[in-house]
Design a protein around this motif. Structure first.
Motif: not given
Length: 145
Positions: A70-88
């Motif tokens: 379990v990780f915590e992140a800023t709103k921006e980091t979370l959006a980037t992580a979501h984009a990375r899940t989609l690209s992968r």
């Protein structure tokens, strides 16, 4: 046949990770985590271990076969992580801020469906996949305290 547990550490080539937005209240963190991981278990049977049983033979439900990080992140980091899940193309579950105002699964799905991917106000994300790919997804987040 020896059925004693091995003392060798178990290493997984996959990882389950949950990212939570850092500004959530404690009850929200627990609620979001619970909902997110339930999605992984229902669609990815390989993440579920064998059923449990106590010494008296009383059965219990199976759980994940590996730890959930379990990780915590800023709103921006979370959006980037979501984009990375989609690209992968990694399996993922999302929880948006809109879901705090709904009270059932039907309304939850409708709330997510109403918002374009790029505009989702993510408060949580669960992802499963190869360890190195998940590590890249959560880059920039920190372990939950």
């Amino acid at each position: 046949m020896d059925t004693a547990p091995s003392s060798e550490p178990i290493r997984f080539d996959t990882k389950i990770a949950v990212l939570l937005r850092a500004d959530l209240e404690q009850w929200q963190r627990l609620n979001v985590t619970s909902f997110l991981v339930s999605g992984l278990g229902t669609q990815l049977p390989e993440v579920i271990g064998e059923p449990y049983e106590d010494a008296d033979g009383v059965p219990c439900l199976p759980m994940f076969r590996q730890p959930v990080m379990v990780f915590e992140a800023t709103k921006e980091t979370l959006a980037t992580a979501h984009a990375r899940t989609l690209s992968r193309a990694l399996p993922r579950a999302v929880f948006t801020s809109d879901l705090f105002a709904t009270g059932n699964d039907r309304d939850n799905r409708a709330a997510v469906r109403a918002v374009p991917t790029a505009d989702l106000d993510l408060v949580g994300l669960a992802v499963y996949g190869p360890r190195n790919a998940v590590d890249k997804v959560v880059k920039g987040a920190r372990m939950h305290p």
